[in-house]
Write an enzyme that holds these catalytic residues in place. Structure first.
Site, PDB file in Angstrom:
ATOM      1  N   CYS A 256      28.611  31.492 -39.897  1.00  0.00           N
ATOM      2  CA  CYS A 256      28.890  30.746 -41.057  1.00  0.00           C
ATOM      3  C   CYS A 256      29.462  29.248 -40.862  1.00  0.00           C
ATOM      4  CB  CYS A 256      30.095  31.593 -41.996  1.00  0.00           C
ATOM      5  SG  CYS A 256      30.451  30.734 -43.344  1.00  0.00           S
TER       6      CYS A 256
ATOM      7  N   LYS B 111      25.874  38.170 -35.662  1.00  0.00           N
ATOM      8  CA  LYS B 111      24.613  37.317 -36.447  1.00  0.00           C
ATOM      9  C   LYS B 111      25.065  35.626 -35.770  1.00  0.00           C
ATOM     10  CE  LYS B 111      22.858  36.004 -40.797  1.00  0.00           C
ATOM     11  NZ  LYS B 111      23.538  34.906 -41.264  1.00  0.00           N
TER      12      LYS B 111
ATOM     13  N   ALA C  47      17.679  36.656 -46.534  1.00  0.00           N
ATOM     14  CA  ALA C  47      18.743  36.366 -47.708  1.00  0.00           C
ATOM     15  C   ALA C  47      18.084  35.939 -48.768  1.00  0.00           C
ATOM     16  CB  ALA C  47      19.551  35.540 -46.992  1.00  0.00           C
TER      17      ALA C  47
HETATM   18  C1  LIG Z   1      24.531  33.273 -51.209  1.00  0.00           C
HETATM   19  C2  LIG Z   1      24.545  33.362 -50.122  1.00  0.00           C
HETATM   20  C3  LIG Z   1      25.734  33.905 -49.485  1.00  0.00           C
HETATM   21  C4  LIG Z   1      25.655  34.055 -47.785  1.00  0.00           C
HETATM   22  N1  LIG Z   1      26.770  34.646 -47.333  1.00  0.00           N
HETATM   23  C5  LIG Z   1      26.703  34.807 -46.022  1.00  0.00           C
HETATM   24  C6  LIG Z   1      27.552  35.934 -45.325  1.00  0.00           C
HETATM   25  O1  LIG Z   1      28.341  36.408 -45.926  1.00  0.00           O
HETATM   26  N2  LIG Z   1      27.421  36.154 -43.883  1.00  0.00           N
HETATM   27  C7  LIG Z   1      26.382  35.542 -43.127  1.00  0.00           C
HETATM   28  O2  LIG Z   1      26.286  35.921 -42.311  1.00  0.00           O
HETATM   29  N3  LIG Z   1      25.284  34.719 -43.633  1.00  0.00           N
HETATM   30  C8  LIG Z   1      25.650  34.609 -44.851  1.00  0.00           C
HETATM   31  N4  LIG Z   1      24.541  33.622 -45.626  1.00  0.00           N
HETATM   32  C9  LIG Z   1      23.404  33.236 -44.823  1.00  0.00           C
HETATM   33  C10 LIG Z   1      22.300  34.174 -45.038  1.00  0.00           C
HETATM   34  O3  LIG Z   1      22.608  35.602 -44.371  1.00  0.00           O
HETATM   35  C11 LIG Z   1      20.878  33.592 -44.201  1.00  0.00           C
HETATM   36  O4  LIG Z   1      21.630  33.649 -42.670  1.00  0.00           O
HETATM   37  C12 LIG Z   1      20.536  32.038 -44.553  1.00  0.00           C
HETATM   38  O5  LIG Z   1      20.515  32.133 -46.119  1.00  0.00           O
HETATM   39  C13 LIG Z   1      19.075  32.027 -44.044  1.00  0.00           C
HETATM   40  O6  LIG Z   1      18.516  33.161 -44.482  1.00  0.00           O
HETATM   41  P1  LIG Z   1      17.172  32.979 -45.472  1.00  0.00           P
HETATM   42  O7  LIG Z   1      16.402  32.033 -45.100  1.00  0.00           O
HETATM   43  O8  LIG Z   1      16.474  34.250 -45.428  1.00  0.00           O
HETATM   44  O9  LIG Z   1      17.963  32.765 -46.717  1.00  0.00           O
HETATM   45  C14 LIG Z   1      24.460  33.498 -46.968  1.00  0.00           C
HETATM   46  C15 LIG Z   1      23.580  32.875 -47.839  1.00  0.00           C
HETATM   47  C16 LIG Z   1      23.568  32.841 -49.139  1.00  0.00           C
HETATM   48  C17 LIG Z   1      22.235  32.265 -49.952  1.00  0.00           C
END
Ligand SMILES: Cc1cc2nc3c(=O)[nH]c(=O)nc-3n(C[C@H](O)[C@H](O)[C@H](O)COP(=O)(O)O)c2cc1C
Length: 487
Positions: A116, A155, A242
Site C-alpha cells: 500500500c 503481498k 482487484a
Molecule cells: C478499492 C481498492 C482498495 C484496495 N485495497 C487494498 C488493500 O486493502 N490491500 C492491498 O494489499 N491492496 C489493496 N488494493 C490494491 C489491489 O489489491 C491490487 O493490488 C491493485 O488494484 C492491482 O490489481 P488489479 O489490477 O487487479 O486491480 C486496493 C485496490 C482498490 C481498487
C-alpha cells in the site's frame, strides 16, 4: 513441522484481491459463488484489530471482531472459513502476531500488506514502506510463521529493478511463507500504469513457493479466459484480481460473466443479509455502477442513508422486508431459547435474569421502571441509575440498573433503549420480590396512576397506609409525573 493437511494451498488458484471497503463479507461470498478459489479481506490495521473482541453473532450466524467503540472491524462466516485470507497492515512483529492469533481459528491464512503506497499506511512504516526495510519484513513474517498454525503470505509491489525484486522475494521465501502475491507495479506507479509482467515472471522463475500475479485488471483481464492469459504472461502459479472483480465479480465465472445488474442484486442481498456497513455497501455499488454513477439511479444511491433506502433504489424493498423479518424471527427464537429460566444468576457482580418487557402485560402508563422508582423512594434509597449499551452487530440494547449499590440486568437484548431499561427494572423488582405493576398482579400498595390522581383530588386510596399517604404527599406528585412522561 506444521502439517499441511487441510491447509489452504495457493497453487493454481484465482483469488479476490484485498480491497479496502470492497472486500468485506458480501463481496467475498459473491466472489466465491462465482468461482473464486480464495478471497482476501480488506486490509485491517493491527493497532485497531488488536483491541477487538471476538463475538459470535448468533442472529447473523457470523463471527465478528468488534472494536471497543462497537464497530465491527471484521465479519466472517463458516462458508468462507477455508478460503478467506485475513490481510493486515502492520509494522510490528509482536502486534502482528497478537492479531494473527486472535483471528487464526476463523480464517484460512494470514497475509501482510507490503504494497500500500498511501501515506496513512507508509507513515506508520506499514504497507509499501516495508519494501525498503527487508529486516522488518523478515522479522514480521518469521514471527508469524513460527507463531501460528495457519499459512502466512504477503503481498508486495515490485522494486525499481528486477534484480532487487527477485532478491527481496528470495528473502521472503526463506521466512517460510506459503505464497507471495506480487502486484506488478512500483510503489510510485498508479493503477493506470502498465503492469510489469516481466518482473513477476522473473520472480516466479526464481522461487519455488507459489507466486500470485496481480495488477492485470486494467490491461489484461476483462473476461474469465483472460485470467489464464495473464497467468501465462506472468509465469505465475495463481492470479489475484482487484478492480476487475470489483467492477463485476462474475469475472470469476467459468461459464461467462453475468450482467452487472444481476451482480448488483446478488451483492445487495448479501449486504442486507449480513448487515454490511452502509458506507462500504454504497462505495462498492458506486464502483459497480461505474459510468452510471452520475445517472438518476446513481444519484439516488448517493442520497440513500439506510440499507432500506439502498434497496428502494434497486427495487428490492420486498427482499429487504423479508430478510429483516427473518432476522427478527431468528433473534426472537434465540432469545426464547436463552430464556431457560427466570431465576436470577450472578454474572460477575451483576444479577441477571432472562426477562423481556412486554408492554401488553402492563396497564397503560404503568411500567416496571415507575414501580422501581417509587419503591426506591419508599425505601429511602437513591434513585435507580440506568446504564445502557448498544451492540454493533444488531444494534440491540442492554441496560443495567443500579439500586442500593447492586446491579441488575436482563440477559436478553432489546430493540429499544426504553425496553432495555424496563427489562432491567423487572430483573431488579423480581429479584427483590417487589411488585412490578403487571396486569392481574396482587395489589402492591405501591402507587399507580389512578391512585395518584385520586390523591391529587383529595381522596385516599383504600389500600394505602397512613405512612404511604404521607409519603405520597411528600414525594409522588412532585416527581413521578416527570418520570412517567419519560417512560
Ligand atoms: C478499492 C481498492 C482498495 C484496495 N485495497 C487494498 C488493500 O486493502 N490491500 C492491498 O494489499 N491492496 C489493496 N488494493 C490494491 C489491489 O489489491 C491490487 O493490488 C491493485 O488494484 C492491482 O490489481 P488489479 O489490477 O487487479 O486491480 C486496493 C485496490 C482498490 C481498487
Amino acid at each position: 513441522m506444521t502439517s499441511t493437511v487441510g491447509r489452504l494451498c495457493f497453487s493454481n488458484k484465482t483469488a479476490l484481491a484485498p480491497m479496502v471497503r470492497v472486500g468485506t463479507l458480501p463481496m467475498r461470498l459473491l466472489a466465491l459463488d462465482y468461482g473464486a478459489d480464495i478471497v482476501y479481506c480488506e486490509e485491517l490495521i493491527d493497532i485497531k484489530m488488536v483491541q477487538c473482541e471476538r463475538v459470535v453473532n448468533e442472529v447473523l450466524e457470523t463471527v465478528d471482531f468488534v472494536a471497543p467503540d462497537e464497530r465491527v472491524m471484521f465479519r466472517t462466516c463458516n462458508r468462507e472459513k477455508d478460503r478467506v485470507v485475513f490481510q493486515m497492515g502492520t509494522a510490528d512483529p509482536e502486534r502482528a502476531l497478537a492479531v494473527a492469533q486472535l483471528v487464526e481459528n476463523d480464517v484460512a491464512a494470514i497475509d501482510v500488506n507490503m504494497g500500500c503506497p498511501k501515506e496513512y499506511s507508509t507513515k506508520g512504516g506499514m504497507g509499501a514502506a516495508l519494501l525498503s526495510d527487508p529486516d522488518k519484513i523478515e522479522a514480521i513474517l518469521t514471527t508469524l510463521v513460527k507463531g501460528i498454525c495457519k499459512p502466512v503470505t504477503c503481498k508486495i509491489r515490485v522494486l525499481p529493478t528486477v534484480e532487487d525484486t527477485v532478491e527481496l522475494v528470495k528473502r521472503i521465501e526463506k521466512t517460510g511463507v506459503a505464497a507471495v502475491a506480487v502486484h506488478g507495479r512500483m510503489k510510485e506507479e498508479r493503477p493506470r500504469h502498465p503492469v510489469h509482467c516481466d518482473y513477476i515472471q522473473a520472480v516466479a522463475k526464481t522461487v519455488s513457493i507459489p507466486v500470485i500475479a496481480n495488477g492485470g485488471s486494467q490491461d489484461w483481464v476483462k473476461t474469465y479466459s483472460d485470467i489464464e492469459v495473464f497467468r501465462e504472461a506472468t509465469g505465475a502459479s495463481s492470479v489475484m484480481l482487484a478492480r476487475a472483480a470489483m467492477w463485476n465479480a462474475s469475472v470469476f465465472r467459468s461459464q461467462g460473466a453475468l450482467s452487472v445488474d444481476e451482480v448488483i442484486e446478488e451483492y445487495i442481498k448479501y449486504a442486507i443479509r449480513y448487515d454490511n456497513n452502509i458506507f462500504n455497501t454504497k462505495y462498492c455499488l458506486c464502483q459497480m455502477l461505474r459510468d452510471r454513477v452520475e445517472s438518476p439511479m446513481g444519484k439516488q444511491l448517493h442520497a440513500a442513508q439506510t440499507n432500506e433506502e439502498i434497496c428502494e433504489v434497486f427495487g428490492m424493498t420486498d427482499y429487504y422486508k423479508k430478510t429483516q423479518a427473518a432476522l427478527e424471527e431468528r433473534r426472537a427464537a434465540l432469545q426464547a431459547n436463552h430464556c431457560h429460566s427466570d431465576q436470577p444468576t450472578l454474572e460477575g457482580d451483576i444479577i441477571t435474569m432472562a426477562v423481556r418487557f412486554e408492554r401488553r402485560e402492563y396497564p397503560p402508563q404503568i411500567t416496571p421502571k415507575m414501580y422501581l422508582l417509587e419503591w426506591s423512594r419508599r425505601e429511602k434509597l437513591e434513585q435507580p441509575v440506568y446504564e445502557t449499551v448498544q451492540r454493533a452487530q444488531d444494534r440491540a440494547f442492554q441496560s443495567t440498573v443500579i439500586v442500593a449499590e447492586k446491579k441488575y440486568r436482563s440477559a436478553l437484548w432489546e430493540k429499544s433503549k426504553k425496553f432495555a431499561e424496563q427489562a432491567a427494572a423487572i430483573v431488579c423488582l423480581r429479584t427483590l420480590g417487589v411488585p412490578e405493576g403487571k396486569i392481574g398482579e396482587k395489589n402492591s400498595g405501591l402507587v399507580n396512576k389512578r391512585k395518584r390522581e385520586e390523591k391529587r383530588n383529595g381522596e385516599t386510596g383504600e389500600d394505602c397506609t397512613a405512612a404511604e399517604t404521607a409519603y405520597r404527599k411528600r414525594h409522588i406528585t412532585q416527581s413521578s409525573q416527570k418520570e412517567e412522561e419519560k417512560n
